[in-house]
Scaffold this active site. Structure first.
Site, PDB file in Angstrom:
ATOM      1  N   ASP A  86      -9.231  -3.719   1.910  1.00  0.00           N
ATOM      2  CA  ASP A  86      -9.302  -3.122   3.240  1.00  0.00           C
ATOM      3  C   ASP A  86     -10.731  -2.610   3.402  1.00  0.00           C
ATOM      4  OD1 ASP A  86      -9.332  -1.081   5.288  1.00  0.00           O
ATOM      5  OD2 ASP A  86      -7.142  -1.198   5.310  1.00  0.00           O
TER       6      ASP A  86
ATOM      7  N   ASP B  84      -6.568  -4.460  10.495  1.00  0.00           N
ATOM      8  CA  ASP B  84      -5.899  -3.187  10.211  1.00  0.00           C
ATOM      9  C   ASP B  84      -6.700  -2.031  10.787  1.00  0.00           C
ATOM     10  OD1 ASP B  84      -4.332  -1.155   9.317  1.00  0.00           O
ATOM     11  OD2 ASP B  84      -4.921  -1.305   7.216  1.00  0.00           O
TER      12      ASP B  84
ATOM     13  N   TRP C 161       0.862  -1.181   0.000  1.00  0.00           N
ATOM     14  CA  TRP C 161       0.000   0.000   0.000  1.00  0.00           C
ATOM     15  C   TRP C 161       0.898   1.231   0.000  1.00  0.00           C
ATOM     16  CZ3 TRP C 161      -0.300   3.961   3.742  1.00  0.00           C
ATOM     17  CH2 TRP C 161      -1.226   4.966   3.412  1.00  0.00           C
TER      18      TRP C 161
ATOM     19  N   LYS D  56      -7.354   2.207  -2.448  1.00  0.00           N
ATOM     20  CA  LYS D  56      -8.319   2.915  -1.616  1.00  0.00           C
ATOM     21  C   LYS D  56      -8.951   4.055  -2.389  1.00  0.00           C
ATOM     22  CE  LYS D  56      -6.848   5.142   2.073  1.00  0.00           C
ATOM     23  NZ  LYS D  56      -6.071   5.406   3.302  1.00  0.00           N
TER      24      LYS D  56
ATOM     25  N   HIS E 248      -7.923  -6.704   4.879  1.00  0.00           N
ATOM     26  CA  HIS E 248      -7.557  -5.868   6.021  1.00  0.00           C
ATOM     27  C   HIS E 248      -8.866  -5.508   6.688  1.00  0.00           C
ATOM     28  CE1 HIS E 248      -3.292  -4.045   5.315  1.00  0.00           C
ATOM     29  NE2 HIS E 248      -3.276  -5.357   5.531  1.00  0.00           N
TER      30      HIS E 248
ATOM     31  N   GLU F  51      -3.035  -3.092  -2.270  1.00  0.00           N
ATOM     32  CA  GLU F  51      -4.187  -2.548  -1.542  1.00  0.00           C
ATOM     33  C   GLU F  51      -4.542  -1.149  -2.047  1.00  0.00           C
ATOM     34  OE1 GLU F  51      -3.184  -2.026   2.560  1.00  0.00           O
ATOM     35  OE2 GLU F  51      -5.207  -1.462   3.148  1.00  0.00           O
TER      36      GLU F  51
ATOM     37  N   ASP G 105     -10.238   3.983  10.415  1.00  0.00           N
ATOM     38  CA  ASP G 105      -9.430   2.988  11.122  1.00  0.00           C
ATOM     39  C   ASP G 105      -9.874   2.750  12.562  1.00  0.00           C
ATOM     40  OD1 ASP G 105      -7.412   2.263   9.045  1.00  0.00           O
ATOM     41  OD2 ASP G 105      -6.976   4.388   9.145  1.00  0.00           O
TER      42      ASP G 105
ATOM     43  N   HIS H 184     -11.690   1.072   3.160  1.00  0.00           N
ATOM     44  CA  HIS H 184     -11.233   1.866   2.020  1.00  0.00           C
ATOM     45  C   HIS H 184     -12.263   2.120   0.940  1.00  0.00           C
ATOM     46  CE1 HIS H 184      -6.623   1.243   2.623  1.00  0.00           C
ATOM     47  NE2 HIS H 184      -7.235   1.703   3.686  1.00  0.00           N
TER      48      HIS H 184
ATOM     49  N   ASP I  15     -12.307   6.345   5.856  1.00  0.00           N
ATOM     50  CA  ASP I  15     -11.286   5.386   6.289  1.00  0.00           C
ATOM     51  C   ASP I  15     -10.732   5.795   7.651  1.00  0.00           C
ATOM     52  OD1 ASP I  15      -9.255   3.506   6.305  1.00  0.00           O
ATOM     53  OD2 ASP I  15      -7.911   4.753   5.128  1.00  0.00           O
TER      54      ASP I  15
END
Ligand code: RNT
Ligand code: ZN
Length: 424
Positions: free
Chosen positions: A262, A331, A188, A231, A289, A229, A299, A265, A297
């Protein structure tokens, strides 16, 4: 704190076993299958994605909010925290590494790392029978220029990161060979621009060219699965992200490489579980992820949400769980909460979603559908939401001594006080 009696755990499990057996699901088999599916625990949440290299004044391309005390400051502390987290998860763990956690004997450039710079991590994984997943950290480093690495217009910057990418693959192959596992090597990069670029094609041509160089060397695919990866965007890259989903899907499909999905994303209304069957037939592998994106995003720590359960359902229904070209990892990073607590919550959420999928009477759903009985399919899908997954989960946690119910929080209070808060 309430801790159920062993006899209560066992009798609830026996009852659940009968309920599932009546639906044609063997809980013992599900528990065996559970062990074959690894969940990668992402080391990078333990120090807020800072790494051990200690560069002065570098910009971080990963937005981590908060300053909760007790973050791990070195490899020993990070490994200690990972051990503490894994104590309270019944999952089969993999170790998610980043190149920024190398521990070279003498200081080295990130692009020059080799497998020996990860010796302590390899021993850690070996002792715990863990497979490893790896990421070259293409971020938070003085060689990032204007937030770019592999797509940078600067030849010197690109050359540095291409070298890091080439060595990263060799590190993965060597780790895989030593541990006898297939290392998922995830790529990424944050590369992009805040405002509109007049040269989207230029960035993407350079990214493609850098990847071509990185993947040129043939390595043993028994020990390595290359994934990329994409996004939608990152903070500071609102107008343009070079490594978009379309870019990596096309690249992975063309070169038979892996794609990393992910779950944070995508646009908040997009169904990422739907992507599994759309891309799997065309790519060389799939990595997840697992993250909780809130509005974007963000997290946030993984918790039990529909989207998470749907990912595992789809993997189960498509018969992809436990395959060597599919990997699942966590993640997320949130420095407002205890980082070890967050790992435990995320691992337990992922584990429960996996178990729920394994216990689903998928054959009944698919039979009803194939027979054209759509009412039955709908009814079964809804009934399945209330099957006694939790009784099987408690039994699993008890058997693997991973803590039944929220009792582990008391042990986390102690760990926080005696270990994490002593790091000053
Ligand atoms: C960032 C990506 C990437 C990172 C880690 C640190 O948007 O999700 O996976 O979180 O490499
Ligand atoms: Zn990710």
């Amino acid at each position: 704190m309430y801790q159920p009696e062993v006899s209560a755990i066992q009798s609830a499990y026996e009852e659940a076993r009968r309920v599932y057996a009546a639906l044609g699901v063997d809980t013992e088999q599900a528990l065996k299958a559970f062990e074959t599916v690894g969940i990668s625990i992402h080391s990078w949440a333990g120090d807020d994605v800072t790494g051990f290299e200690k560069h002065e004044n570098v910009h971080s391309e990963n937005t981590v909010t908060g300053n909760y005390p007790g973050a791990a400051r070195n490899g020993a502390e990070l490994r200690q925290d990972l051990d503490q987290a894994m104590r309270f998860s019944p999952c089969t763990h993999r170790l998610g590494l980043q190149s920024m956690y190398a521990e070279p004997k003498t200081p080295k450039e990130r692009c020059d790392y080799d497998v020996e710079d990860f010796r302590d991590w390899i021993e850690f994984a070996k002792e715990r029978h863990m497979a490893v997943d790896y990421n070259v950290s293409y971020f938070t480093h003085p060689m990032m220029k204007d937030g770019c690495s592999l797509a940078s217009p600067d030849d010197e910057v690109r050359a540095y990161w291409v070298k890091a990418g080439i060595n990263g693959r060799r590190i993965c192959e060597a780790i895989g060979r030593e541990l006898g596992c297939r290392v998922f090597n995830n790529t990424w990069t944050p590369d992009g621009t805040k405002d509109n670029t007049a040269d989207r094609m230029g960035y993407r041509r350079r990214l493609k060219d850098s990847l071509d160089q990185i993947y040129a060397e043939p390595l043993d695919s028994r020990y390595l699965c290359d994934c990329m990866e994409g996004k939608v965007f990152s903070i500071a890259n609102e107008c343009f992200t070079a490594g978009s989903h379309d870019f990596y899907i096309a690249y992975a499909a063309k070169h038979n490489l892996g794609l990393t999905i992910d779950t944070g994303h995508f646009h908040p209304t997009e169904n990422y579980a739907d992507k599994i069957s759309a891309v799997y037939p065309f790519v060389g592998g799939l990595m997840f992820h697992l993250s909780r994106g809130v509005r974007w995003d963000s997290d946030h720590t993984l918790i039990q949400e529909d989207g998470l359960f749907q990912v595992f359902q789809e993997l189960k229904r498509a018969d992809l769980l436990g395959r060597d070209n599919v990997a699942i990892g966590l993640d997320f990073f949130d420095a407002q909460v205890n980082r070890v607590t967050a790992w435990i919550v995320g691992l337990r959420a992922a584990g429960k979603a996996l178990l729920a999928a394994l216990l689903e009477p998928t054959h009944l759903l698919q039979e009803a559908e194939a027979a054209g009985n759509l009412g039955k399919r709908m009814a079964l899908l809804d009934e399945c939401k209330n099957l006694p997954v939790n009784a099987v989960w408690d039994y699993l946690c008890w058997k693997r001594q991973a803590g039944v119910g929220p009792g582990w929080l008391e042990e986390m209070d102690r760990y926080e006080r005696e270990v994490q808060f002593q790091r000053t």
